[in-house]
Design a protein around this motif. Structure first.
Motif, PDB file in Angstrom:
ATOM      1  N   THR A   1       0.819  -0.722   0.431  1.00 60.61           N
ATOM      2  CA  THR A   1       0.095   0.437  -0.258  1.00 60.61           C
ATOM      3  C   THR A   1       0.675   1.204  -0.330  1.00 60.61           C
ATOM      4  O   THR A   1       1.361   1.331   0.638  1.00 60.61           O
ATOM      5  CB  THR A   1      -0.982  -0.148   1.355  1.00 60.61           C
ATOM      6  N   LEU A   2       0.897   2.075  -0.854  1.00 64.97           N
ATOM      7  CA  LEU A   2       1.672   3.609  -0.890  1.00 64.97           C
ATOM      8  C   LEU A   2       0.650   4.534  -1.344  1.00 64.97           C
ATOM      9  O   LEU A   2      -0.253   4.500  -2.195  1.00 64.97           O
ATOM     10  CB  LEU A   2       2.345   3.155  -2.503  1.00 64.97           C
ATOM     11  N   LEU A   3       0.837   5.258  -0.409  1.00 63.56           N
ATOM     12  CA  LEU A   3       0.324   7.042  -0.214  1.00 63.56           C
ATOM     13  C   LEU A   3       1.601   7.589  -0.899  1.00 63.56           C
ATOM     14  O   LEU A   3       2.413   7.516  -0.246  1.00 63.56           O
ATOM     15  CB  LEU A   3      -0.208   7.103   0.903  1.00 63.56           C
ATOM     16  N   ALA A   4       1.098   7.656  -1.335  1.00 58.40           N
ATOM     17  CA  ALA A   4       2.145   9.211  -2.554  1.00 58.40           C
ATOM     18  C   ALA A   4       1.433  11.257  -2.382  1.00 58.40           C
ATOM     19  O   ALA A   4       0.122  11.055  -2.710  1.00 58.40           O
ATOM     20  CB  ALA A   4       1.801   9.045  -4.084  1.00 58.40           C
ATOM     21  N   THR A   5       2.185  12.021  -2.630  1.00 58.51           N
ATOM     22  CA  THR A   5       1.847  13.425  -2.527  1.00 58.51           C
ATOM     23  C   THR A   5       2.613  14.036  -3.544  1.00 58.51           C
ATOM     24  O   THR A   5       3.888  13.397  -4.341  1.00 58.51           O
ATOM     25  CB  THR A   5       1.795  13.924  -1.131  1.00 58.51           C
ATOM     26  N   PHE A   6       1.946  14.594  -4.918  1.00 57.79           N
ATOM     27  CA  PHE A   6       3.041  15.291  -5.692  1.00 57.79           C
ATOM     28  C   PHE A   6       3.251  17.530  -5.228  1.00 57.79           C
ATOM     29  O   PHE A   6       2.569  17.744  -4.671  1.00 57.79           O
ATOM     30  CB  PHE A   6       2.336  15.308  -7.246  1.00 57.79           C
ATOM     31  N   ALA A   7       4.183  16.963  -5.698  1.00 52.02           N
ATOM     32  CA  ALA A   7       4.630  18.650  -5.509  1.00 52.02           C
ATOM     33  C   ALA A   7       4.068  19.956  -6.266  1.00 52.02           C
ATOM     34  O   ALA A   7       3.848  19.386  -7.819  1.00 52.02           O
ATOM     35  CB  ALA A   7       6.539  18.756  -5.397  1.00 52.02           C
ATOM     36  N   GLY A   8       3.930  20.778  -5.023  1.00 48.03           N
ATOM     37  CA  GLY A   8       2.875  21.750  -6.278  1.00 48.03           C
ATOM     38  C   GLY A   8       1.761  20.823  -7.515  1.00 48.03           C
ATOM     39  O   GLY A   8       1.284  21.523  -8.034  1.00 48.03           O
ATOM     40  N   ARG A   9       1.072  19.535  -6.749  1.00 44.79           N
ATOM     41  CA  ARG A   9      -0.547  19.488  -8.004  1.00 44.79           C
ATOM     42  C   ARG A   9      -1.032  18.557  -6.384  1.00 44.79           C
ATOM     43  O   ARG A   9      -1.024  18.199  -5.389  1.00 44.79           O
ATOM     44  CB  ARG A   9       0.137  17.813  -8.943  1.00 44.79           C
ATOM     45  N   SER A  10      -2.362  18.376  -6.868  1.00 43.69           N
ATOM     46  CA  SER A  10      -2.926  17.942  -6.033  1.00 43.69           C
ATOM     47  C   SER A  10      -3.036  16.324  -6.034  1.00 43.69           C
ATOM     48  O   SER A  10      -3.745  15.973  -7.636  1.00 43.69           O
ATOM     49  CB  SER A  10      -4.781  18.654  -6.071  1.00 43.69           C
ATOM     50  N   ALA A  11      -3.735  15.088  -4.877  1.00 43.36           N
ATOM     51  CA  ALA A  11      -3.424  14.232  -5.362  1.00 43.36           C
ATOM     52  C   ALA A  11      -5.063  13.649  -6.013  1.00 43.36           C
ATOM     53  O   ALA A  11      -5.114  12.844  -6.523  1.00 43.36           O
ATOM     54  CB  ALA A  11      -3.754  13.342  -4.287  1.00 43.36           C
TER      55      ALA A  11
ATOM     56  N   LEU B   1      -7.931   7.431 -17.354  1.00 43.70           N
ATOM     57  CA  LEU B   1      -7.672   6.289 -18.352  1.00 43.70           C
ATOM     58  C   LEU B   1      -7.621   5.288 -17.912  1.00 43.70           C
ATOM     59  O   LEU B   1      -7.432   4.422 -18.323  1.00 43.70           O
ATOM     60  CB  LEU B   1      -5.841   6.781 -17.782  1.00 43.70           C
ATOM     61  N   ASP B   2      -9.058   4.665 -17.279  1.00 45.23           N
ATOM     62  CA  ASP B   2      -9.126   3.725 -16.559  1.00 45.23           C
ATOM     63  C   ASP B   2      -8.362   3.009 -15.606  1.00 45.23           C
ATOM     64  O   ASP B   2      -7.859   2.187 -15.514  1.00 45.23           O
ATOM     65  CB  ASP B   2      -9.841   2.899 -17.486  1.00 45.23           C
ATOM     66  N   VAL B   3      -7.893   4.268 -14.545  1.00 49.44           N
ATOM     67  CA  VAL B   3      -6.675   3.453 -13.950  1.00 49.44           C
ATOM     68  C   VAL B   3      -7.113   4.039 -12.066  1.00 49.44           C
ATOM     69  O   VAL B   3      -7.256   5.304 -11.967  1.00 49.44           O
ATOM     70  CB  VAL B   3      -5.374   4.481 -14.201  1.00 49.44           C
ATOM     71  N   ASN B   4      -7.787   3.412 -11.399  1.00 48.99           N
ATOM     72  CA  ASN B   4      -8.604   3.891  -9.968  1.00 48.99           C
ATOM     73  C   ASN B   4      -7.487   3.562  -8.765  1.00 48.99           C
ATOM     74  O   ASN B   4      -7.154   2.546  -8.324  1.00 48.99           O
ATOM     75  CB  ASN B   4      -9.671   2.930  -9.782  1.00 48.99           C
ATOM     76  N   ALA B   5      -7.216   4.776  -8.556  1.00 49.32           N
ATOM     77  CA  ALA B   5      -6.473   4.466  -7.143  1.00 49.32           C
ATOM     78  C   ALA B   5      -6.334   5.424  -6.580  1.00 49.32           C
ATOM     79  O   ALA B   5      -6.603   7.704  -6.862  1.00 49.32           O
ATOM     80  CB  ALA B   5      -4.754   5.027  -7.621  1.00 49.32           C
ATOM     81  N   PRO B   6      -7.757   5.991  -5.794  1.00 52.16           N
ATOM     82  CA  PRO B   6      -8.726   6.875  -5.058  1.00 52.16           C
ATOM     83  C   PRO B   6      -7.294   7.777  -4.492  1.00 52.16           C
ATOM     84  O   PRO B   6      -6.766   7.980  -3.832  1.00 52.16           O
ATOM     85  CB  PRO B   6      -9.255   6.366  -4.224  1.00 52.16           C
ATOM     86  N   ALA B   7      -7.840   9.101  -4.010  1.00 50.17           N
ATOM     87  CA  ALA B   7      -7.538   9.793  -3.014  1.00 50.17           C
ATOM     88  C   ALA B   7      -7.802  10.488  -1.639  1.00 50.17           C
ATOM     89  O   ALA B   7      -9.327  10.336  -2.130  1.00 50.17           O
ATOM     90  CB  ALA B   7      -7.039  11.193  -3.897  1.00 50.17           C
ATOM     91  N   GLY B   8      -7.226  10.881  -0.852  1.00 51.61           N
ATOM     92  CA  GLY B   8      -8.081  11.130   0.202  1.00 51.61           C
ATOM     93  C   GLY B   8      -6.817  11.187   1.750  1.00 51.61           C
ATOM     94  O   GLY B   8      -5.680  10.530   1.963  1.00 51.61           O
ATOM     95  N   SER B   9      -8.071  11.012   2.479  1.00 54.45           N
ATOM     96  CA  SER B   9      -7.346   9.733   3.695  1.00 54.45           C
ATOM     97  C   SER B   9      -7.774   9.285   4.467  1.00 54.45           C
ATOM     98  O   SER B   9      -7.808   8.490   5.526  1.00 54.45           O
ATOM     99  CB  SER B   9      -7.356  11.635   4.739  1.00 54.45           C
ATOM    100  N   PHE B  10      -9.167   8.596   3.981  1.00 52.63           N
ATOM    101  CA  PHE B  10      -9.790   7.005   3.885  1.00 52.63           C
ATOM    102  C   PHE B  10      -9.956   6.626   5.182  1.00 52.63           C
ATOM    103  O   PHE B  10      -9.605   5.734   5.914  1.00 52.63           O
ATOM    104  CB  PHE B  10      -8.985   5.870   3.140  1.00 52.63           C
TER     105      PHE B  10
ATOM    106  N   PRO C   1      -1.563  17.353   3.263  1.00 52.47           N
ATOM    107  CA  PRO C   1      -2.615  18.679   2.608  1.00 52.47           C
ATOM    108  C   PRO C   1      -4.061  17.885   2.784  1.00 52.47           C
ATOM    109  O   PRO C   1      -4.761  16.799   2.930  1.00 52.47           O
ATOM    110  CB  PRO C   1      -2.364  18.473   1.379  1.00 52.47           C
ATOM    111  N   ASP C   2      -4.830  19.200   3.014  1.00 54.90           N
ATOM    112  CA  ASP C   2      -6.607  18.665   3.002  1.00 54.90           C
ATOM    113  C   ASP C   2      -7.076  17.694   2.042  1.00 54.90           C
ATOM    114  O   ASP C   2      -7.715  16.968   2.208  1.00 54.90           O
ATOM    115  CB  ASP C   2      -7.405  20.342   2.925  1.00 54.90           C
ATOM    116  N   GLY C   3      -6.167  17.848   0.601  1.00 51.86           N
ATOM    117  CA  GLY C   3      -7.124  17.024  -0.145  1.00 51.86           C
ATOM    118  C   GLY C   3      -6.425  15.116   0.241  1.00 51.86           C
ATOM    119  O   GLY C   3      -6.478  14.421  -0.851  1.00 51.86           O
ATOM    120  N   GLY C   4      -5.270  15.138   1.071  1.00 52.72           N
ATOM    121  CA  GLY C   4      -5.158  13.588   1.142  1.00 52.72           C
ATOM    122  C   GLY C   4      -4.365  13.947   0.563  1.00 52.72           C
ATOM    123  O   GLY C   4      -3.492  14.022  -0.507  1.00 52.72           O
ATOM    124  N   GLY C   5      -3.759  12.255   0.351  1.00 48.67           N
ATOM    125  CA  GLY C   5      -2.423  11.700  -0.852  1.00 48.67           C
ATOM    126  C   GLY C   5      -2.948  10.287  -2.148  1.00 48.67           C
ATOM    127  O   GLY C   5      -4.464   9.991  -0.939  1.00 48.67           O
TER     128      GLY C   5
END
Length: 400
Positions: free
Chosen positions: A329-339, A349-358, A370-374
């Protein structure tokens, strides 16, 4: 033992549409055999449990079969398997029951690593009983929750410790056996949220020494309900709220109302499906489950490492899953971009990888999400190299 992911994938109708599913920690896809078992139970004669009519016997057989299946999966006693609407509901019920014996000055320990389902029920009922809530921390840099984090909070007044078997947010797997030993030395009970762990590793409740182990079949290919394992002797000591005419037998005294027989039939089918993932029909179901889950763990870990390597090559990606022992299980965030933007981009692209804090409220705050999670990338046994390639290609496009 070999693991044939191509053969595994043929069992899942949802995969035929071509979507790559990395959202297993929130709920796995369902094999055809599980759907068939649910439908079969509903088509057969069915009524409240009993021994007189065929419909009654069908219901009773389904319940006993499901208890045996979950007990085989968890290395537990079938007489101590309790079913409920969800892990959250079961945890609230056990917390309410245990809190009846707590008084002012008693202490309940909850962890900063846990999903809120293994935090809030204990906090609520401890406060109502006048007990003190103490917090077990973890290292936000490494993601590790060590036994020392637990022992630092234990005292002679500790009545219960609640901790995760594996973090649904960052995958960390604490040393449950060591924690159980420390908790029992203090004279307390240990309640483990095993929802995320049971989907990725073999579990032996007796060997681990945990007192309560809760999980959710829909995380390991089954239907939506919850299951709890405890020793029958421990359950005999607890007296939950129940209707007057309902049985006082264990484990039934903890199951309010009529059980969802069709979902229990699906749970048995899911455990049987898991037992077949190793490709062998030899040995008991428990033996086949141990072999299958060992093969699953090895396979998923290898795929996780390939994805991690690919993510490291993308540049502005921070991985928050760093513990030495963890689930895929990997949790990623991106510099300057929202998860959340990455989630929506990948979905196109039919790739399901959700964002949040779950619902992992405490660990999300502790690691400074961040507020939008990872973006959570959660593997399941049906994920393959082509899924991983599509995920990495999609993130490369998203990051430009």
């Amino acid at each position: 033992m070999s693991f044939d992911v191509s053969a595994v994938r043929t069992g899942f109708p949802a995969l035929a549409a071509g979507t790559a599913y990395f959202d297993g920690p929130g709920g796995s896809q369902t094999p055809q055999v599980v759907a068939d078992a649910i439908a079969g139970a509903l088509r057969a004669p069915l009524s409240n449990r009993g021994t007189v009519t065929r419909a009654e016997r069908n219901a009773d057989d389904i319940v006993h079969a499901a208890r045996a299946a979950v007990a085989d999966l968890l290395g537990a006693d079938p007489r101590g398997i309790v079913f409920g609407r969800s892990m959250t509901q079961l945890t609230f019920d056990i917390a309410r029951t245990l809190a009846g014996g707590w008084t002012a000055g008693d202490e309940v320990l909850v962890s900063r690593l846990d999903h809120d389902a293994n935090v809030r029920p204990w906090v609520i009922w401890a406060e109502r009983a006048g007990a003190t809530v103490r917090w077990i921390d973890f290292d936000p840099e490494s993601g590790e929750l060590a036994v020392e984090h637990v022992t630092a909070q234990l005292s002679e007044r500790t009545r219960l410790v609640a901790v995760t078997g594996a973090s649904n947010l960052i995958g960390t797997r604490p040393d449950l056996a060591a924690i159980a030993e420390a908790v029992h030395r203090a004279g307390a009970l240990l309640y483990v949220d095993g929802v995320h762990l049971a989907a990725h590793a073999s579990v032996d409740v007796a060997a681990l020494g945990v007192d309560f182990f809760a999980c959710s079949p829909y995380k390991f290919f089954g239907p939506h309900l919850g299951a709890l394992a405890a020793s029958p002797e421990l359950l005999e000591q607890l007296h939950p709220d129940k209707l007057l005419p309902s049985t006082d037998a264990v484990p039934e005294r903890f199951e309010l109302g009529t059980l969802p027989y069709e979902l229990l039939a699906g749970t048995t089918a899911a455990v049987d499906f898991l037992a077949g993932l190793g490709g062998s029909s030899a040995g008991s179901r428990r033996e086949r489950l141990l072999a299958s889950m060992a093969a699953v763990e090895e396979y998923e870990d290898g795929l996780r490492q390939r994805i991690e390597t690919g993510l490291a090559e993308l540049g502005p990606v921070t991985l928050h899953s760093r513990a030495r022992h963890r689930t895929p299980t990997l949790l990623a965030t991106f510099a300057g971009r929202s998860a959340a933007d990455a989630y929506r981009f990948l979905a196109e692209l039919d790739v399901n990888a959700p964002a949040g804090s779950f619902y992992a409220y405490e660990p999300a705050r502790r690691i400074g999400l961040p507020d939008g999670g990872g973006l959570r990338i959660g593997l399941a046994p049906y994920n393959d190299d082509s899924d991983a390639a599509r995920l990495l290609e999609g993130l490369a496009k998203f990051l430009g």
